[in-house]
Scaffold this active site. Structure first.
Site, PDB file in Angstrom:
ATOM      1  N   ASN A  11     -52.256  20.789  29.951  1.00  0.00           N
ATOM      2  CA  ASN A  11     -51.913  19.484  30.078  1.00  0.00           C
ATOM      3  C   ASN A  11     -51.036  19.094  31.531  1.00  0.00           C
ATOM      4  OD1 ASN A  11     -51.560  16.882  29.809  1.00  0.00           O
ATOM      5  ND2 ASN A  11     -50.712  16.609  28.079  1.00  0.00           N
ATOM      6  N   LYS A  18     -47.787  20.990  30.985  1.00  0.00           N
ATOM      7  CA  LYS A  18     -47.300  21.586  29.637  1.00  0.00           C
ATOM      8  C   LYS A  18     -48.361  22.394  29.321  1.00  0.00           C
ATOM      9  CE  LYS A  18     -44.834  17.560  28.469  1.00  0.00           C
ATOM     10  NZ  LYS A  18     -44.403  16.465  27.400  1.00  0.00           N
ATOM     11  N   ARG A  92     -56.534  19.076  29.098  1.00  0.00           N
ATOM     12  CA  ARG A  92     -56.754  17.735  28.721  1.00  0.00           C
ATOM     13  C   ARG A  92     -56.673  16.828  29.977  1.00  0.00           C
ATOM     14  NH1 ARG A  92     -51.713  13.735  27.840  1.00  0.00           N
ATOM     15  NH2 ARG A  92     -52.647  12.022  26.985  1.00  0.00           N
ATOM     16  N   LEU A 204     -46.755   7.395  19.277  1.00  0.00           N
ATOM     17  CA  LEU A 204     -45.741   6.799  19.986  1.00  0.00           C
ATOM     18  C   LEU A 204     -45.082   7.891  20.808  1.00  0.00           C
ATOM     19  CD1 LEU A 204     -44.212   4.805  17.160  1.00  0.00           C
ATOM     20  CD2 LEU A 204     -46.240   4.021  18.854  1.00  0.00           C
ATOM     21  N   GLY A 207     -45.855   7.432  26.728  1.00  0.00           N
ATOM     22  CA  GLY A 207     -47.016   6.585  26.665  1.00  0.00           C
ATOM     23  C   GLY A 207     -47.444   6.418  25.224  1.00  0.00           C
ATOM     24  N   ARG A 236     -44.270   1.433  31.273  1.00  0.00           N
ATOM     25  CA  ARG A 236     -45.380   0.542  31.498  1.00  0.00           C
ATOM     26  C   ARG A 236     -45.235  -0.857  30.445  1.00  0.00           C
ATOM     27  NH1 ARG A 236     -49.577   5.472  29.922  1.00  0.00           N
ATOM     28  NH2 ARG A 236     -47.936   6.780  30.197  1.00  0.00           N
ATOM     29  N   ASP A 278     -36.055   6.469  27.716  1.00  0.00           N
ATOM     30  CA  ASP A 278     -35.735   7.106  26.688  1.00  0.00           C
ATOM     31  C   ASP A 278     -35.330   6.601  25.318  1.00  0.00           C
ATOM     32  OD1 ASP A 278     -35.662  10.181  25.770  1.00  0.00           O
ATOM     33  OD2 ASP A 278     -33.630   9.497  25.401  1.00  0.00           O
ATOM     34  N   GLY A 325     -44.062  12.091  19.991  1.00  0.00           N
ATOM     35  CA  GLY A 325     -42.494  12.222  20.165  1.00  0.00           C
ATOM     36  C   GLY A 325     -41.761  11.328  19.413  1.00  0.00           C
ATOM     37  N   ILE A 326     -41.950  10.132  19.615  1.00  0.00           N
ATOM     38  CA  ILE A 326     -41.191   9.015  19.093  1.00  0.00           C
ATOM     39  C   ILE A 326     -41.668   8.901  17.710  1.00  0.00           C
ATOM     40  CG2 ILE A 326     -40.483   6.633  19.174  1.00  0.00           C
ATOM     41  CD1 ILE A 326     -41.041   6.633  22.238  1.00  0.00           C
ATOM     42  N   GLU A 328     -42.818  11.019  15.522  1.00  0.00           N
ATOM     43  CA  GLU A 328     -42.218  11.994  14.607  1.00  0.00           C
ATOM     44  C   GLU A 328     -40.820  12.095  14.547  1.00  0.00           C
ATOM     45  OE1 GLU A 328     -43.996  15.634  16.561  1.00  0.00           O
ATOM     46  OE2 GLU A 328     -46.042  14.441  16.750  1.00  0.00           O
ATOM     47  N   HIS A 329     -40.155  11.583  15.561  1.00  0.00           N
ATOM     48  CA  HIS A 329     -38.638  11.846  15.345  1.00  0.00           C
ATOM     49  C   HIS A 329     -37.921  10.781  15.457  1.00  0.00           C
ATOM     50  CE1 HIS A 329     -39.946  16.182  16.309  1.00  0.00           C
ATOM     51  NE2 HIS A 329     -40.405  15.836  17.539  1.00  0.00           N
TER      52      HIS A 329
END
Length: 392
Positions: A11, A18, A92, A204, A207, A236, A278, A325-326, A328-329
């Site tokens: 990706n 990644k 990707r 989430l 992006g 964004r 962040d 990332g957001i 899930e955590h």
């Protein structure tokens, strides 16, 4: 015993690469190694590679001037570590346009088509294409597969796909494409037979977008023509009144390059907070920083509004899935997003939410809320094996 195939999934973005290396045998995938090369095109670049257990195989700093340099460095490290010889590479690719609606084996004709789509996603497409070309330059006979983030949404009804613009612009490709489709596809596979009639998936991350799925089929999404649309994100703005851009052009002297930087790099959480894109940094800062607090409040408010809009499109919601990332955590974000959605039957259990459990809604909630980690690279690996080794 089937012969295992080694598949590399990449990706490549504008500033990072990644990757995950899989061994695939008999329809089962196992991770050999995974990692990332960060800060491409900037100072402080670094490479990290871990094995399946998380043990560090390589970690060092070096500047990568462009994605091709980063991909070359990755291959050099693979050779030094004596990782298995590759059988195929999957990528990707953010945009497939109107014509590329399923994963495809990479050909010169496909690359030529995808280069025409660079203006549709100028922040993402050049890196993805450079990644493909870097692999081909190093391993010209290695099969490659392109998987498109837009493909998942191509089944949307026309009423959701069209902008209220003249028909000739729709015919020229100006339409709502939607993104994060590989992530949504993975969530659909993870749900399996458990896909309900009215599903909302919230991806989430830096992006971010959401998709509405009715009876297993995509029916709407928050992002539009480019990955800058929808609700606000890390850098964004999401959807803007078109008059804002006209005002900036006509009254503030902005040119196209300045607008590009504004909508892709300087807005969203970063622009409102003036501190960071962040979420963790902003959550930590918000008790003492009013701008950080406002950025988080706006972010959650816009996500909550979007859930309401997609619920209206679906006629209600049976399941809301948080991923990315957001998603899930960040328990605090999930809680603030869902606060006020009780009228839709969405009510969180604070203990389950804080513990990042699979199901975070209360036991008797009319609609369920789940947290499901996404795995876009695994989805890319499966498509790559299916196309390159159909008998595997």
């Amino acid at each position: 015993m089937p012969t295992p195939h080694t598949v590399l999934c990449i990706n490549v973005g504008s500033s990072s690469c990644k990757f995950t290396l899989y061994s695939v045998s008999g329809g089962a995938e196992s991770v050999v190694a995974e990692g990332a090369l960060d800060r491409i095109g900037a100072s402080g670049g670094n490479l990290k590679i871990r094995d399946a257990s998380g043990r560090a195989l390589a970690e060092w700093e070096r500047e990568f001037a462009r994605p091709q340099v980063a991909v070359d460095a990755m291959f050099e490290e693979f050779g030094r570590l004596k990782l298995p010889r590759l059988d195929a590479v999957g990528h990707r690719i953010v945009h497939g346009g109107a014509d590329h609606v399923a994963p495809e084996i990479v050909t010169p004709a496909l690359i030529a088509d995808l280069k025409k789509l660079i203006p549709f996603a100028p922040l993402h497409m050049p890196g993805g294409l450079e990644g493909i070309e870097a692999v081909a330059a190093r391993h010209p006979k290695l099969p490659q597969v392109a998987c498109f983030d837009t493909a998942f949404h191509r089944g949307m009804p026309e009423r959701a796909e069209r902008f209220p613009l003249p028909r000739n612009l729709f015919d020229a490709g100006v339409r709502r494409y939607g993104f994060h489709g590989i992530s949504y596809e993975y969530i659909m596979h993870a749900l399996g037979a458990g896909v309900p009639p009215r599903l909302i998936i919230a991806h989430l991350g830096n992006g971010a977008s959401m998709a509405a799925v009715a009876n297993g089929h995509p029916c709407d999404t928050t992002m539009g023509f480019t990955p800058a649309g929808g609700f606000m994100m890390g850098t964004r703005p999401g959807d803007l009144d078109p008059g804002v851009t006209l005002y900036l052009l006509n009254q503030k002297g902005y040119d196209a390059a300045q607008l590009d930087r504004l909508v892709n790099q300087k807005s969203g959480l970063l622009g409102v907070s003036g501190l960071s894109s962040d979420v963790k940094t902003l959550l930590d800062a918000r008790p003492a920083n009013a701008h950080a607090a406002m950025a988080i409040e706006m972010f959650c408010y816009q996500i909550r509004k979007s859930i309401g809009a997609l619920a209206a499109a679906l006629g209600g919601v049976d399941l809301l899935v948080f991923t990315g990332g957001i998603g899930e955590h960040a328990a605090a974000i999930r809680a603030q997003v869902c606060d006020g959605l009780e009228h839709l039957g969405l009510a969180l259990d604070p203990r389950r939410n804080d513990s990042n459990e699979d199901t975070i809604s209360i036991a008797d909630s009319r609609s369920r809320v789940r947290v499901i980690p996404t795995n876009e690279n695994l989805m890319v690996a499966r498509h790559t094996v299916r196309l390159v080794f159909p008998a595997a």
